[in-house]
Enzyme design. Structure first.
Site, short mmCIF file in Angstrom:
data_model
loop_
_atom_site.label_atom_id
_atom_site.label_comp_id
_atom_site.label_asym_id
_atom_site.label_seq_id
_atom_site.Cartn_x
_atom_site.Cartn_y
_atom_site.Cartn_z
N HIS A 25 -0.18 60.09 64.96
CA HIS A 25 -0.08 59.47 66.21
C HIS A 25 -1.43 59.07 67.18
O HIS A 25 -1.34 58.58 68.02
CB HIS A 25 0.98 59.61 67.02
N GLU A 34 6.25 49.62 56.75
CA GLU A 34 4.93 48.90 57.19
C GLU A 34 4.38 47.90 56.03
O GLU A 34 3.73 46.87 56.25
CB GLU A 34 3.91 49.94 57.61
#
Lengths: 353, 322
Positions: free
Chosen positions: B129, B60
């Protein structure tokens, strides 16, 4: 399934001009005298600039500064080979590279003197601002050079960083992206043996930093970072590969930080004078002068003239720095967004009215 | 005009903008052949190919750092961070570089890029999440933070974000990706960044929310049977303070619904601005219904964490009766 060797690797190093100023005739790139003299002159300028910057810091005329002394041969021959449209992504010890790239040196003083205007390079120069968070800027070099590749341009990006940066996660991500997308990126690691007080051995158990390239499927080599010719040749080869679409290269310049980490550091706390003295004998500038003189490309008069010219140039640099207008309060508000937000307009008003 | 879900609206915006502007690129994990884990990028790779729709390595910080490099050299990257929790590795790049490059180069470079992030709870997903990290980025100078709550807004705001010369964190409330459909014009339209949406007009109280919590606020207002202004902030940075102040000045009462943890959340900033500009109009203290200062729980306790219409109704009633 039997055990078998999947791959074997070699890691090479390159040295052309030794500490005594002797050139290896088989490896000599035989550069024109003019080019050699230009690189030598720029290294001398970078050295006196560096000394001056430290002096200015001691006098309170600039803020903290990160000296480049000892690493001039890593930077001048590499940055000098960039051409129009190429990109340079420095870490924070790249005064010599910045000067060789054609940036007015007073801009460096302006930045280290506490004014962001110093980081605004001219529209025709792609110099990114100094990057203080270690290792975080290599990704930007990958992205910018990838953009050039996608547009089928020949431009490349060169990024400088140190041995400490190779321990950062972003080093891995940058090398990995560059390998996967074959971006025209030159990763020039200046292994100057010390990340502030932590020695190179504490950064990695690997025998060299150059060999880290192997894991990313890209070429890597070590060069004598105090050898102007070796750095020149290694960078030239890497740039040629990059422009030919053959992807990135890692160059480990094996060198030494002669000075403190910054003007706020005291290197005597963690390393011996003996070690520093041994590296001073390998000075990157002295060996070039010896070589040029021995080969009738430099004489005492030229040296005297260079010293005089450089001193005069340095005076002009300092004068130019000290006559820059002071930064305006507006500056800290006006460059956050293309259009200032209502909140920023109000906050600026609060401060200035 | 077609009835689209929020995720279909995101997809349509990407399709149309990539067609219109050849410098727009999509990059991220699984965004290519797979079309993204939520299918936001479905069909893009087939339409625009490998060079414009890029499956990156799983990294990321790399995705965001490389996007910055692409942006300063002429591309308009739309990076996808697969889930809110995985924005953390890119945090350094966002705060140290993306939000600062225009300022620190004094305008010589700027980062026209979008970071899309499916965010928030309510879908019974695994750990990391279901986070609501928007406040970290609202607190960061130099970037904009946008959160749509309807399909129509999702398309118009995403098109505006991609065309915005400054970097935009674009959080998509994944709980309502497919919760309902709305008519979305196929034509090109943008919704200005920095403008809140008045969802419903009323007189008695102002209820402010963003993302999936706009639906919670709407349900609560119906259940509480109050005549409320409902404001969907849509852009969290820069905040549309005027819309908030105008409404609170009119109603004198306000409840803010926020999914993120309570302390130092955006609701606190909204309350501070109301104090600065509308204190004397208030008939009651401004209330907030938020997530808790806990780690986002796993699925079995998730509904206890998330603001519920019942909790909002309680806050509305308390504020009305003060």
């Amino acid at each position: 399934m039997p055990r078998k060797t999947l791959a074997t690797f070699r890691v090479s190093s390159l040295s052309i001009l030794d500490a005594a100023g002797k050139v290896d005739p088989n490896l000599d790139p035989k550069l024109p005298a003019k080019t050699l003299q230009q690189m030598y002159s720029l290294m001398v300028l970078a050295r006196v600039f560096d000394d001056k910057a430290i002096a200015l810091q001691r006098q309170g005329r600039i803020g903290t500064y990160a000296p480049v002394k000892g690493q001039e041969a890593c930077q001048v021959p590499s940055a000098l080979q960039l051409t129009k449209g190429d990109w340079l992504f420095p870490a924070f010890r790249e005064a010599a590279a910045t000067i060789a790239f054609g940036i007015p040196p007073e801009r460096l003083l302006q930045y280290w003197g506490g004014d962001e205007q110093g980081s605004k390079c001219a529209a025709d120069k792609n110099l990114f601002p100094v990057s203080i968070p270690v290792g975080s800027h290599m990704l930007h070099a990958v992205g910018a050079s990838w953009a050039a590749k996608l547009r089928k341009e020949k431009a490349i990006a060169l990024t400088y960083f140190g041995d400490g940066a190779t321990s950062e996660g972003d080093f891995h991500e940058a090398m990995n992206f560059a390998g996967v997308f074959k971006t025209p990126t030159i990763f020039l690691c200046q292994n100057n043996q010390w990340a502030i007080s932590v020695p190179r051995e504490r950064q990695t158990a690997a025998a060299s930093l150059a060999q880290k390239a192997i894991a990313y499927g890209i070429p890597g080599m070590q060069v004598d970072g105090n050898d102007m010719l070796a750095v020149y040749v290694a960078t030239k080869e890497a740039i040629a590969r990059a422009r030919a679409g053959e992807g990135p290269t890692l160059i480990e310049c094996f060198t030494y930080r002669i000075g403190d980490h910054t003007t706020s550091d005291d290197a005597t706390r963690y390393r011996t004078n003996k070690e520093v003295a041994s590296w001073k004998k390998k000075d990157p500038i002295d060996r070039v002068r010896t070589y040029l003189s021995a080969n009738n490309m430099w004489d005492e008069n030229q040296e005297k003239q260079l010293q005089l010219n450089t001193a005069a140039q340095l005076d002009k640099i300092v004068q130019a720095y000290e006559t820059f207008p002071k930064p305006k309060i507006n500056d800290m508000f006006d460059y956050l967004y293309a259009q200032p937000t209502q909140e920023l307009v109000q906050q600026k008003q609060e401060l200035t009215s | 005009m077609t009835n689209l879900t929020l995720i279909q609206a995101v997809n349509q915006a990407l399709q149309q903008e990539m067609k219109r502007d050849p410098t727009v690129m999509v990059l991220g994990e699984d965004v290519g052949k797979n079309g993204g884990v939520f299918r936001a990028t479905e069909g893009l790779w087939q339409a625009f190919g490998d060079e414009r729709v890029v499956d990156t390595p799983l990294a990321e910080s790399g995705i965001v750092g490389v996007s910055l490099g692409l942006a300063v050299n002429g591309f308009k990257p739309v990076a996808e961070i697969q889930f809110d929790g995985f924005l953390a590795p890119a945090f350094d790049q966002v705060i140290s570089h993306v939000g600062r490059i225009r300022n620190r180069s004094r305008g010589r470079f700027h980062a026209q890029l979008v970071i899309r992030v499916p965010y928030g709870g309510g879908i019974h997903a695994p750990e990391h999440h279901s986070e609501s990290p928007e406040t970290y980025f609202v607190h960061t100078p130099g970037i904009k933070v946008v959160i749509p709550s309807t399909p129509y807004d999702a398309k118009g705001l995403l098109l505006a974000a991609i065309r915005d010369p400054d970097p935009v964190l674009f959080f998509e409330p994944k709980k309502i990706y497919r919760a309902f459909r709305q008519e979305v014009p196929e034509t090109d339209y943008t919704i200005p960044i920095g403008k809140a949406r008045l969802v419903k007009q009323g007189h008695d109280i102002t209820v402010i929310a963003w993302g999936a919590q706009v639906r919670t606020a709407e349900q609560a207002v119906v259940q509480a049977k109050v005549d409320a202004d409902i404001i969907d902030l849509r852009t969290l940075s820069p905040l549309d303070t005027d819309t908030v102040i105008n409404s609170v000045t009119k109603t004198g009462r306000c409840v803010i619904v926020q999914e993120a943890p309570k302390t130092c959340g955006l609701a606190a900033e909204v309350i501070a601005r109301i104090n600065e500009r509308a204190l004397l109009s208030l008939e009651a203290p401004v209330a907030r219904v938020t997530g808790f200062d806990t780690v986002m729980p796993l699925s079995r306790l998730e509904d206890s964490y998330l603001p519920s219409p019942e909790r909002v109704v309680k806050a509305i009633k308390k504020t009305m009766e003060f």
